[in-house]
Design a protein around this motif. Structure first.
Motif, PDB file in Angstrom:
ATOM      1  N   SER A   1       0.841  -1.196   0.000  1.00  9.53           N
ATOM      2  CA  SER A   1       0.000   0.000   0.000  1.00  9.53           C
ATOM      3  C   SER A   1       0.869   1.236   0.000  1.00  9.53           C
ATOM      4  N   GLY A   2       0.273   2.353  -0.396  1.00 14.57           N
ATOM      5  CA  GLY A   2       0.997   3.619  -0.362  1.00 14.57           C
ATOM      6  C   GLY A   2       0.205   4.747  -0.986  1.00 14.57           C
ATOM      7  N   ARG A   3       0.758   5.938  -0.834  1.00 18.76           N
ATOM      8  CA  ARG A   3       0.131   7.150  -1.374  1.00 18.76           C
ATOM      9  C   ARG A   3       0.314   7.233  -2.882  1.00 18.76           C
ATOM     10  N   LYS A   4      -0.654   7.842  -3.536  1.00 25.18           N
ATOM     11  CA  LYS A   4      -0.500   8.169  -4.953  1.00 25.18           C
ATOM     12  C   LYS A   4       0.288   9.471  -5.044  1.00 25.18           C
ATOM     13  N   GLU A   5       0.960   9.643  -6.150  1.00 20.94           N
ATOM     14  CA  GLU A   5       1.662  10.903  -6.442  1.00 20.94           C
ATOM     15  C   GLU A   5       1.057  11.485  -7.702  1.00 20.94           C
ATOM     16  N   PRO A   6       0.503  12.683  -7.666  1.00 20.50           N
ATOM     17  CA  PRO A   6       0.420  13.576  -6.522  1.00 20.50           C
ATOM     18  C   PRO A   6      -0.484  12.986  -5.438  1.00 20.50           C
ATOM     19  N   ARG A   7      -0.393  13.546  -4.251  1.00 23.52           N
ATOM     20  CA  ARG A   7      -1.093  12.999  -3.088  1.00 23.52           C
ATOM     21  C   ARG A   7      -2.588  13.328  -3.135  1.00 23.52           C
ATOM     22  N   ASP A   8      -3.305  12.552  -3.909  1.00 22.79           N
ATOM     23  CA  ASP A   8      -4.759  12.716  -3.987  1.00 22.79           C
ATOM     24  C   ASP A   8      -5.485  11.431  -3.612  1.00 22.79           C
ATOM     25  N   GLY A   9      -4.746  10.502  -2.991  1.00 22.71           N
ATOM     26  CA  GLY A   9      -5.329   9.238  -2.586  1.00 22.71           C
ATOM     27  C   GLY A   9      -4.253   8.201  -2.371  1.00 22.71           C
ATOM     28  N   GLY A  10      -4.618   6.934  -2.528  1.00 21.26           N
ATOM     29  CA  GLY A  10      -3.666   5.860  -2.312  1.00 21.26           C
ATOM     30  C   GLY A  10      -4.054   4.619  -3.083  1.00 21.26           C
ATOM     31  N   VAL A  11      -3.203   3.598  -2.969  1.00 20.27           N
ATOM     32  CA  VAL A  11      -3.421   2.323  -3.639  1.00 20.27           C
ATOM     33  C   VAL A  11      -3.078   1.212  -2.658  1.00 20.27           C
ATOM     34  N   ILE A  12      -3.896   0.162  -2.651  1.00 16.28           N
ATOM     35  CA  ILE A  12      -3.660  -1.015  -1.823  1.00 16.28           C
ATOM     36  C   ILE A  12      -3.778  -2.249  -2.723  1.00 16.28           C
ATOM     37  N   ILE A  13      -2.825  -3.164  -2.595  1.00 17.34           N
ATOM     38  CA  ILE A  13      -2.914  -4.472  -3.247  1.00 17.34           C
ATOM     39  C   ILE A  13      -3.370  -5.446  -2.161  1.00 17.34           C
ATOM     40  N   ALA A  14      -4.458  -6.187  -2.430  1.00 15.72           N
ATOM     41  CA  ALA A  14      -5.063  -7.022  -1.399  1.00 15.72           C
ATOM     42  C   ALA A  14      -5.497  -8.373  -1.951  1.00 15.72           C
ATOM     43  N   VAL A  15      -5.681  -9.310  -1.028  1.00 13.24           N
ATOM     44  CA  VAL A  15      -6.225 -10.628  -1.371  1.00 13.24           C
ATOM     45  C   VAL A  15      -7.367 -10.937  -0.412  1.00 13.24           C
ATOM     46  N   ALA A  16      -8.398 -11.568  -0.942  1.00 14.91           N
ATOM     47  CA  ALA A  16      -9.542 -11.988  -0.130  1.00 14.91           C
ATOM     48  C   ALA A  16     -10.300 -13.042  -0.912  1.00 14.91           C
ATOM     49  N   GLU A  17     -11.194 -13.745  -0.218  1.00 16.25           N
ATOM     50  CA  GLU A  17     -11.922 -14.845  -0.858  1.00 16.25           C
ATOM     51  C   GLU A  17     -12.860 -14.369  -1.960  1.00 16.25           C
ATOM     52  N   ASP A  18     -13.385 -13.141  -1.858  1.00 14.79           N
ATOM     53  CA  ASP A  18     -14.260 -12.638  -2.913  1.00 14.79           C
ATOM     54  C   ASP A  18     -14.417 -11.123  -2.799  1.00 14.79           C
ATOM     55  N   ARG A  19     -15.043 -10.557  -3.794  1.00 12.95           N
ATOM     56  CA  ARG A  19     -15.220  -9.107  -3.865  1.00 12.95           C
ATOM     57  C   ARG A  19     -16.053  -8.574  -2.700  1.00 12.95           C
ATOM     58  N   ALA A  20     -17.086  -9.313  -2.324  1.00 16.98           N
ATOM     59  CA  ALA A  20     -17.927  -8.864  -1.214  1.00 16.98           C
ATOM     60  C   ALA A  20     -17.094  -8.693   0.055  1.00 16.98           C
ATOM     61  N   ARG A  21     -16.183  -9.627   0.299  1.00 13.37           N
ATOM     62  CA  ARG A  21     -15.338  -9.540   1.503  1.00 13.37           C
ATOM     63  C   ARG A  21     -14.412  -8.344   1.424  1.00 13.37           C
ATOM     64  N   ILE A  22     -13.819  -8.091   0.269  1.00 13.53           N
ATOM     65  CA  ILE A  22     -12.884  -6.963   0.159  1.00 13.53           C
ATOM     66  C   ILE A  22     -13.641  -5.641   0.283  1.00 13.53           C
ATOM     67  N   GLU A  23     -14.864  -5.580  -0.226  1.00 14.99           N
ATOM     68  CA  GLU A  23     -15.670  -4.366  -0.075  1.00 14.99           C
ATOM     69  C   GLU A  23     -16.050  -4.139   1.386  1.00 14.99           C
ATOM     70  N   GLU A  24     -16.315  -5.229   2.108  1.00 14.59           N
ATOM     71  CA  GLU A  24     -16.598  -5.124   3.535  1.00 14.59           C
ATOM     72  C   GLU A  24     -15.375  -4.588   4.288  1.00 14.59           C
ATOM     73  N   ILE A  25     -14.206  -5.115   3.949  1.00 18.59           N
ATOM     74  CA  ILE A  25     -12.964  -4.658   4.585  1.00 18.59           C
ATOM     75  C   ILE A  25     -12.733  -3.184   4.285  1.00 18.59           C
ATOM     76  N   ALA A  26     -12.858  -2.785   3.034  1.00 20.43           N
ATOM     77  CA  ALA A  26     -12.661  -1.379   2.649  1.00 20.43           C
ATOM     78  C   ALA A  26     -13.652  -0.479   3.377  1.00 20.43           C
ATOM     79  N   GLY A  27     -14.868  -0.952   3.578  1.00 19.12           N
ATOM     80  CA  GLY A  27     -15.872  -0.170   4.285  1.00 19.12           C
ATOM     81  C   GLY A  27     -15.515   0.089   5.735  1.00 19.12           C
ATOM     82  N   GLY A  28     -14.601  -0.706   6.292  1.00 22.22           N
ATOM     83  CA  GLY A  28     -14.155  -0.518   7.663  1.00 22.22           C
ATOM     84  C   GLY A  28     -13.014   0.465   7.830  1.00 22.22           C
ATOM     85  N   ASP A  29     -12.523   1.017   6.726  1.00 24.65           N
ATOM     86  CA  ASP A  29     -11.436   1.998   6.786  1.00 24.65           C
ATOM     87  C   ASP A  29     -11.935   3.256   7.505  1.00 24.65           C
TER      88      ASP A  29
END
Length: 98
Positions: A38-66
């Protein structure tokens, strides 16, 4: 495998106010084996995360907890992809497509 793209929706001062909680949340996801990089985008207008999970629903749930999401300072774009070629260190996540 997933690419999570964060785009800030608030001024950087508001983002920075939530940053310690966001970093603690990132640390939790690394400990759980969900986030690989993970890390910041350049210019600093957000970020990027590389992730693994069993399915899209799970990764969306995880992202929703940020804490960034709870504070309303970022929006997520989730991109799912099949990692058919990887560096040796990521071989466990390599997929074959038929």
């Amino acid at each position: 495998m997933f690419v999570l793209e964060l785009t800030y929706t608030a001024p950087l001062a508001a983002v920075d106010a939530v940053l310690p909680a966001h970093v603690a949340w990132l640390d939790e996801q690394y400990e759980r084996g969900v986030f690989l990089a993970s890390g910041r985008k350049e210019p600093r207008d957000g970020g990027v995360i590389i992730a693994v999970a069993e399915d899209r629903a799970r990764i969306e749930e995880i992202a929703g907890g940020d804490p960034f999401v709870a504070a309303g300072v970022c929006a997520y774009r989730v991109i799912e992809f099949a990692a058919t070629k990887t560096a040796p260190a990521l071989e466990a996540y390599r997929e074959t497509v038929g």
